[in-house]
Design a protein around this motif. Structure first.
Motif, mmCIF file in Angstrom:
data_model
loop_
_atom_site.group_PDB
_atom_site.id
_atom_site.type_symbol
_atom_site.label_atom_id
_atom_site.label_comp_id
_atom_site.label_asym_id
_atom_site.label_seq_id
_atom_site.Cartn_x
_atom_site.Cartn_y
_atom_site.Cartn_z
ATOM 1 N N LEU A 32 46.477 -72.923 -38.309
ATOM 2 C CA LEU A 32 46.814 -71.824 -37.405
ATOM 3 C C LEU A 32 47.948 -71.000 -38.007
ATOM 4 C CD1 LEU A 32 46.782 -73.699 -33.980
ATOM 5 C CD2 LEU A 32 45.028 -72.190 -34.878
ATOM 6 N N LYS A 33 47.807 -70.617 -39.264
ATOM 7 C CA LYS A 33 48.866 -69.865 -39.935
ATOM 8 C C LYS A 33 49.090 -68.518 -39.260
ATOM 9 C CE LYS A 33 48.305 -71.810 -44.563
ATOM 10 N NZ LYS A 33 48.034 -71.510 -45.977
ATOM 11 N N CYS A 35 49.771 -67.596 -36.435
ATOM 12 C CA CYS A 35 49.191 -67.413 -35.097
ATOM 13 C C CYS A 35 50.272 -66.904 -34.142
ATOM 14 C CB CYS A 35 48.635 -68.750 -34.596
ATOM 15 S SG CYS A 35 48.042 -68.710 -32.900
ATOM 16 N N ILE A 39 51.929 -71.887 -29.366
ATOM 17 C CA ILE A 39 51.453 -73.004 -30.170
ATOM 18 C C ILE A 39 51.063 -74.211 -29.328
ATOM 19 C CG2 ILE A 39 52.157 -74.701 -31.907
ATOM 20 C CD1 ILE A 39 51.474 -71.969 -33.005
ATOM 21 N N VAL A 43 47.302 -75.730 -29.601
ATOM 22 C CA VAL A 43 47.046 -77.030 -30.214
ATOM 23 C C VAL A 43 46.589 -78.047 -29.185
ATOM 24 C CG1 VAL A 43 48.057 -78.907 -31.550
ATOM 25 C CG2 VAL A 43 48.683 -76.559 -32.056
ATOM 26 N N LEU A 61 50.739 -75.359 -39.377
ATOM 27 C CA LEU A 61 51.283 -74.315 -38.510
ATOM 28 C C LEU A 61 52.286 -73.449 -39.275
ATOM 29 C CD1 LEU A 61 51.984 -76.415 -35.279
ATOM 30 C CD2 LEU A 61 49.967 -75.065 -35.815
ATOM 31 N N THR A 64 54.385 -69.797 -38.435
ATOM 32 C CA THR A 64 54.052 -69.420 -37.059
ATOM 33 C C THR A 64 55.280 -69.079 -36.242
ATOM 34 O OG1 THR A 64 53.994 -71.785 -36.518
ATOM 35 C CG2 THR A 64 51.887 -70.708 -36.926
ATOM 36 N N LEU A 74 55.587 -78.902 -29.401
ATOM 37 C CA LEU A 74 54.763 -79.558 -30.399
ATOM 38 C C LEU A 74 55.014 -81.061 -30.431
ATOM 39 C CD1 LEU A 74 52.736 -79.313 -32.704
ATOM 40 C CD2 LEU A 74 54.649 -78.832 -34.239
ATOM 41 N N LEU A 89 54.928 -77.435 -41.427
ATOM 42 C CA LEU A 89 55.701 -76.568 -40.540
ATOM 43 C C LEU A 89 56.611 -75.649 -41.353
ATOM 44 C CD1 LEU A 89 56.795 -79.089 -37.746
ATOM 45 C CD2 LEU A 89 54.895 -77.483 -37.690
ATOM 46 N N CYS A 92 58.641 -72.104 -40.056
ATOM 47 C CA CYS A 92 58.437 -72.042 -38.602
ATOM 48 C C CYS A 92 59.718 -71.742 -37.819
ATOM 49 C CB CYS A 92 57.815 -73.344 -38.096
ATOM 50 S SG CYS A 92 56.068 -73.500 -38.470
#
Length: 266
Positions: A32-33, A35, A39, A43, A61, A64, A74, A89, A92
């Protein structure tokens, strides 16, 4: 949540990502780059949607920008990912507070093999939070903590716990503002990390003093070491020669091009 209570974006995301996941189901990978949708909701839909996406082994991710709040959400999701082997991650923006919040979720991922937290600005406190999970990650082989401003204090916390995770093969601590104090902490525990093959300390500020400490640390062989990157660390030519001699005397199987003391010029 049931389908009736899901917002429109969530149902669309579930459908679109679900189709992509079905094409790659053999790898059990979710990517889900970049996105922009929440989250946790995204997810969680993937994990709980009638069990169609279990088990998840890789979760990407990266970039993100979930921040500390997303890290907290998360962490709740990771409790359901007991088969997770790879977590990316990077970029992030979880920062030190996010590292604290995600700690509980990472503790539940006992099968984790690769953890990428590059470029999250977790600083020394965040490094301490990550260090505290190492004794529970018996399968962890690859950890990237580069570009996190952890400094000497953060490395000291990692060095205290790293020997408890003997499976680590790759450790990336590049671009962290690490000085000779951090080099001393690393040098003290190298012989306690028998499977460490790649150590990346490039673009720090070890200097001659840091190189001196590492020289003594490397005299107690970490027999699996096959790549050591100390480039861009303000190490003098004299100290580089001494370090090269000492390293190659202890590690005759370490090729010269794998002991990196300066970046090649284009």
């Amino acid at each position: 949540r049931g389908a009736a209570s899901e917002p429109g974006w969530a149902r669309q995301m579930s459908d679109s990502v679900g189709a992509d996941h079905e094409l790659r189901s053999a790898r059990h990978t979710i990517v889900l780059k970049s996105c922009e949708t929440p989250i946790y909701s995204t997810v969680r839909i993937l994990i709980t949607n009638e069990g169609n996406f279990r088990p998840i082994t890789h979760l990407d991710l990266s970039k993100t920008a979930i921040g500390p709040p997303g890290a907290s959400s998360l962490a709740k999701v990771l409790g359901s990912c007991r088969s997770l082997k790879g977590l990316n991650l990077s970029g992030c923006q979880i920062k030190s507070e996010g590292a604290r919040r995600i700690q509980a979720g990472l503790l539940a991922c006992s099968s984790l093999v690769k953890l990428n937290l590059r470029d999250n600005r977790i600083r020394p406190y965040g490094a301490e939070m990550i260090a505290e999970i190492l004794s529970s990650c018996e399968s962890l082989e690859n950890m990237d903590l580069s570009c996190n401003i952890i400094g000497d204090a953060g490395v000291m916390q990692l060095a205290r716990e790293l020997p408890k995770c003997v499976s680590v093969k790759v450790l990336n601590l590049a671009s962290n503002g690490i000085g000779h104090g951090g080099a001393f902490s690393v040098a003290r525990i190298l012989h306690k990390c028998p499977h460490l093959g790649i150590l990346d300390l490039n673009n720090n500020r070890l200097g001659d003093a840091g190189a001196f400490f590492l020289t003594f640390g490397l005299k107690q062989p970490c027999t699996s070491l096959h790549r050591l990157d100390l480039s861009v660390n303000n190490i003098s030519t004299h100290r580089q020669k001494m370090l090269t001699q000492d390293v190659l005397s202890q590690y005759p199987n370490l090729p010269m091009d794998k002991l990196i003391l300066r970046r090649p010029t284009s």
